[in-house]
Design a protein around this motif. Structure first.
Motif, short mmCIF file in Angstrom:
data_model
loop_
_atom_site.label_atom_id
_atom_site.label_comp_id
_atom_site.label_asym_id
_atom_site.label_seq_id
_atom_site.Cartn_x
_atom_site.Cartn_y
_atom_site.Cartn_z
N GLY A 43 0.80 -1.22 0.00
CA GLY A 43 0.00 0.00 0.00
C GLY A 43 0.83 1.27 0.00
N THR A 44 0.12 2.39 -0.09
CA THR A 44 0.80 3.69 -0.27
C THR A 44 1.44 4.20 1.02
OG1 THR A 44 -1.38 4.67 -0.05
CG2 THR A 44 -0.52 4.52 -2.25
N ASN A 45 1.25 3.48 2.10
CA ASN A 45 1.97 3.76 3.33
C ASN A 45 3.48 3.85 3.07
OD1 ASN A 45 2.11 3.92 6.22
ND2 ASN A 45 2.80 1.80 6.25
N PHE A 46 3.92 3.18 2.02
CA PHE A 46 5.33 3.18 1.61
C PHE A 46 5.86 4.61 1.48
CE2 PHE A 46 8.62 3.39 -1.62
CZ PHE A 46 9.50 2.41 -1.18
N LEU A 47 5.02 5.47 0.93
CA LEU A 47 5.45 6.84 0.60
C LEU A 47 5.66 7.71 1.84
CD1 LEU A 47 5.89 8.09 -2.16
CD2 LEU A 47 3.53 8.90 -2.13
N TYR A 48 5.18 7.25 2.97
CA TYR A 48 5.22 8.08 4.19
C TYR A 48 6.32 7.65 5.16
CZ TYR A 48 0.93 9.79 2.24
OH TYR A 48 0.02 10.35 1.37
N ALA A 49 7.30 6.89 4.66
CA ALA A 49 8.37 6.40 5.53
C ALA A 49 9.13 7.56 6.15
CB ALA A 49 9.31 5.50 4.74
N TYR A 50 9.32 8.62 5.39
CA TYR A 50 10.10 9.77 5.87
C TYR A 50 9.27 11.04 5.68
CZ TYR A 50 13.47 6.12 5.74
OH TYR A 50 14.09 4.91 5.96
N ASN A 51 9.60 12.05 6.49
CA ASN A 51 8.72 13.23 6.48
C ASN A 51 9.04 14.23 5.37
OD1 ASN A 51 10.99 14.48 7.38
ND2 ASN A 51 10.25 14.90 9.45
N THR A 93 9.95 13.14 1.97
CA THR A 93 10.06 12.45 0.68
C THR A 93 9.58 13.33 -0.48
OG1 THR A 93 9.70 10.39 1.84
CG2 THR A 93 9.41 10.30 -0.54
N LEU A 94 8.59 14.16 -0.20
CA LEU A 94 8.07 14.99 -1.29
C LEU A 94 8.62 16.41 -1.26
CD1 LEU A 94 4.54 13.44 -1.30
CD2 LEU A 94 6.10 13.51 -3.24
N ARG A 95 9.61 16.62 -0.40
CA ARG A 95 10.20 17.96 -0.35
C ARG A 95 11.70 17.97 -0.64
NH1 ARG A 95 10.06 19.77 4.54
NH2 ARG A 95 8.91 18.06 5.49
N SER A 96 12.37 16.86 -0.35
CA SER A 96 13.83 16.83 -0.53
C SER A 96 14.19 15.83 -1.64
CB SER A 96 14.48 16.42 0.79
OG SER A 96 15.69 15.75 0.55
N GLU A 97 14.93 16.33 -2.62
CA GLU A 97 15.30 15.43 -3.73
C GLU A 97 16.15 14.27 -3.24
OE1 GLU A 97 16.59 17.01 -7.56
OE2 GLU A 97 15.70 18.93 -6.93
N ALA A 98 17.07 14.59 -2.32
CA ALA A 98 17.98 13.54 -1.84
C ALA A 98 17.20 12.47 -1.09
CB ALA A 98 19.05 14.17 -0.95
N SER A 99 16.24 12.92 -0.28
CA SER A 99 15.44 11.97 0.48
C SER A 99 14.56 11.15 -0.48
CB SER A 99 14.57 12.75 1.48
OG SER A 99 13.70 11.88 2.12
N ASN A 100 13.98 11.84 -1.42
CA ASN A 100 13.10 11.18 -2.39
C ASN A 100 13.84 10.08 -3.14
OD1 ASN A 100 11.77 10.93 -5.20
ND2 ASN A 100 10.22 12.00 -3.98
N GLN A 101 15.07 10.39 -3.48
CA GLN A 101 15.85 9.42 -4.28
C GLN A 101 16.04 8.10 -3.55
OE1 GLN A 101 19.35 11.09 -6.04
NE2 GLN A 101 19.96 9.06 -6.82
N ILE A 102 16.07 8.16 -2.23
CA ILE A 102 16.28 6.93 -1.46
C ILE A 102 15.08 5.99 -1.64
CG2 ILE A 102 16.45 6.06 0.93
CD1 ILE A 102 18.16 8.72 1.40
N SER A 103 13.87 6.56 -1.55
CA SER A 103 12.67 5.72 -1.75
C SER A 103 12.54 5.29 -3.21
CB SER A 103 11.40 6.48 -1.34
OG SER A 103 11.42 6.74 0.04
N ALA A 104 12.87 6.22 -4.12
CA ALA A 104 12.76 5.91 -5.55
C ALA A 104 13.74 4.80 -5.93
CB ALA A 104 13.02 7.16 -6.38
N ASP A 105 14.99 4.90 -5.43
CA ASP A 105 15.99 3.85 -5.73
C ASP A 105 15.53 2.50 -5.21
OD1 ASP A 105 17.71 5.53 -7.02
OD2 ASP A 105 19.03 5.87 -5.30
N PHE A 106 14.91 2.54 -4.03
CA PHE A 106 14.44 1.28 -3.44
C PHE A 106 13.45 0.59 -4.39
CE2 PHE A 106 11.60 -1.39 -1.06
CZ PHE A 106 12.43 -2.05 -0.15
N VAL A 107 12.50 1.38 -4.94
CA VAL A 107 11.50 0.79 -5.85
C VAL A 107 12.18 0.33 -7.14
CG1 VAL A 107 9.37 1.20 -7.15
CG2 VAL A 107 9.61 2.16 -4.85
N ARG A 108 13.07 1.15 -7.66
CA ARG A 108 13.77 0.74 -8.90
C ARG A 108 14.51 -0.58 -8.68
NH1 ARG A 108 14.12 6.67 -10.08
NH2 ARG A 108 15.75 6.88 -8.51
N GLU A 109 15.13 -0.73 -7.50
CA GLU A 109 15.83 -2.00 -7.23
C GLU A 109 14.85 -3.18 -7.21
OE1 GLU A 109 17.98 -1.37 -3.56
OE2 GLU A 109 19.10 0.27 -4.51
#
Ligand code: FAD
Length: 547
Positions: A281-289, A291-307
């Motif tokens: 579920g979309t709870n995934f997107l809320y791991a960090y506060n 994710t939708l404001r910091s590119e560096a933080s966002n990349q961590i979740s995005a890389d995880f999905v790409r992997e």
């Protein structure tokens, strides 16, 4: 319902509500129980809105059903038993049918009735509403509950009219269903509806071609039956759970991380994101506060999905094509799937990347790209909607001084709180542009809007107020604020439908309010506490109020 007929032959009502989805049903129920003469007009043959039209295989909600449901009636939420964590479309439609039966709502609706125009008659302080079939109604209030995702769109492809195969849009699916057995099927698009429909279509079709322009991030649903214990835990605490959900930024009880991804190390990322991926579920997107404001933080979740995509999809070239790389995760609506990525391991599924080789059109038998031709028996357009403004602008809505909404919104939608529009007295919209709407649990957002609107109408009745209308300056301030908060996020980095980017020529304006559902509700409450700050109210037309 009233039998009053105006001099022009129109049926006279207190309120006309357009739409019979979650919003229209609740409006009619609430207004009618307060004694208003209310009529609902709905283009479809029955209630359901989104869930009436979107009958494609795999269609289901992606907010958990126990939350994606009305909270206004404790009896209703106690008696309805959801079978799955994310209910399938037939069950949500059955639920809305049950709501209509339980509160006897259908008798206040006219179905198969599409509204063509709504015009404010200033001298009478009434809205004149006309249907495509030429029926006319007049009402003191007009409420547009016409939905944000209710106008499907198929891009203009050359030769589509010559294509002899079957043509479908996910948002207007045949009621009798479609059997793709033995057929060569093309799905155009890879957004939410595509991600849901591709796995079941692949199981039926002889061969499925998926035409992808932009890959989307998708997380697993981990859908399954709701255990009795989970159901009763929720139901035991329903009012408290709902109150908690309403105090969050999305109106959903997620597990909201309180840290930046940058405050913790890679090992912790793997554990936390892995845990959420497994839970689904979309709870995934809320791991960090952030994710939708910091590119560096966002990349961590995005890389995880790409992997994960790289692990699931066997062919590395296909996996690579399915990995979104040019926008941050969450800035296009994140998809929730069951076996979407694994479907590309099937021998009968081909991913066609139309970014380097665009679709050029159709002929009688085939879909053609710049460098190939694909023979198809059926094509499914999962190409989305003219979101947020489409249904409103399809109607000819004319406000004070003969100004049309189409002209007023020529450069993009402008509303006050997504609820009202300057120049359109006594007209309200539900979850309109400028409100959290599609970025929240929409049912909860609908309930808040309906309650705000009905409260406003009640206060007007009691205080003898004839008209209420958003002030131009308050509206502009709100539009600027909606834009400012969006600019502080990463949302502008994606060409999403939130921005109107999927419709050629649509003004590029970030439409939903990203400041958070909780913040938004506080603002709406403040407006009321301060005597409807930002609204102009006039009092002198008591004769315009139907007795
Ligand atoms: C496939 C899909 C899945 C979704 N899943 C979720 C989810 O999991 N969680 C979530 O929060 N949201 C989800 N949404 C968003 C969903 O649209 C809302 O949750 C909700 O159903 C909207 O209800 P509504 O009453 O505002 O609008 P709708 O349900 O869209 O109803 C509007 C109605 O107005 C009618 N109408 C429009 N124009 C006219 C006219 N001119 N005349 C007469 N009738 C008219 C339409 O026919 C329609 O029936 C999803 C949307 C889609 C398309």
């Amino acid at each position: 319902m009233t039998d009053k007929i105006s001099e022009q032959g129109a049926q006279q009502l207190d309120v006309v509500v357009v739409g019979a989805g979650f919003a229209g049903l609740y409006l009619v129920h609430k207004l009618r129980s307060l004694g208003y003469d209310v009529l609902g007009l709905e283009a479809a043959a029955d209630v359901g809105g989104t869930w009436y039209w979107n009958r494609y295989p795999g269609a289901r909600c992606d907010v958990e059903s126990l939350q994606y449901s009305y909270s206004f009636s404790e009896e209703l939420q106690q008696e309805w038993r959801w079978s799955e964590r994310f209910a399938p479309q037939p069950e949500i439609l059955a639920y809305l049918g049950h709501v209509a039966d339980r509160f006897d709502l259908r008798r206040s609706f006219l179905f198969n009735t599409r509204v063509a125009s709504a015009r404010y008659e200033e001298s009478a302080n009434l809205w004149s509403i006309a249907t495509e079939a030429g029926k006319c109604f007049s009402a003191r209030f007009c409420i547009m509950a016409t939905g944000n995702l209710s106008v499907g769109r198929i891009p203009e492809f050359a030769g589509l009219q010559d294509f002899a195969g079957e043509i479908y849009h996910t948002g207007n699916w045949p009621h009798e269903g479609v059997d793709f057995t033995g057929k060569r099927v093309g799905v155009v698009g890879t957004g939410s509806s595509a991600v849901q429909s591709i796995p079941p279509i692949a199981q039926q079709a002889e061969h499925l071609y998926v035409f992808q322009r932009t890959p989307h991030f998708s997380v697993p649903a981990r859908n399954g039956p709701i255990e009795d214990q989970y159901d009763s835990e929720w139901k035991r605490n329903y009012p408290a759970q709902r109150a908690k959900a309403r105090s969050t930024r999305s109106g959903v009880l997620y597990d909201y991380g309180t840290k930046s991804a940058l405050e913790v190390d890679a090992g912790e990322h793997a554990v936390e994101l892995g845990r959420r991926w497994e839970k689904g579920g979309t709870n995934f997107l809320y791991a960090y506060n952030d994710t939708l404001r910091s590119e560096a933080s966002n990349q961590i979740s995005a890389d995880f999905v790409r992997e994960r995509i790289g692990e699931i999809v066997i062919d590395p070239t296909v996996a690579d094509k399915l990995m979104p790389k040019d926008y941050p995760i969450g800035t296009k609506r994140i998809c929730v799937d069951t076996d979407f990525y694994a479907t590309f391991n099937r021998p009968n599924v081909t991913l066609v990347d139309v970014r380097p080789s665009p679709i050029t059109g159709f002929d009688q038998t085939s879909l053609k790209t710049a460098d190939a031709s694909y023979q198809l028996d059926a094509v499914v357009f999962a190409t989305g909607f003219d979101a947020m403004t489409g249904a409103l602008l399809k109607m000819d809505i004319v406000g004070r001084n003969g100004h049309s909404l189409r002209d007023k919104w020529a450069e993009g939608p402008k509303t006050y709180l997504g609820l009202a529009i300057a120049g359109f007295p006594n007209m309200f919209i539900v979850t309109g542009p400028g409100s959290p709407s599609v970025l929240s649990n929409v049912v909860i957002a609908i309930e808040q809007h309906v309650e705000w609107i009905v409260d406003c109408i009640e206060k007007m009745e009691h205080e003898g107020i004839a008209t209420i209308e958003a002030e131009e300056s308050a509206q502009q301030e709100w539009v600027d604020h909606v834009n400012d908060v969006a600019c502080q996020t990463l949302y502008y980095q994606a060409n999403s439908w939130f921005l109107g980017a999927n419709v050629p020529g649509k003004p590029r304006i970030f439409m939903p309010y990203v400041g958070g559902f909780d913040t938004y509700v506080a603002k709406c409450d403040d407006v009321v506490r301060n005597g409807y700050a930002g609204f102009i109210k006039t009092k002198d037309q008591a004769e315009a109020i139907p007795a």
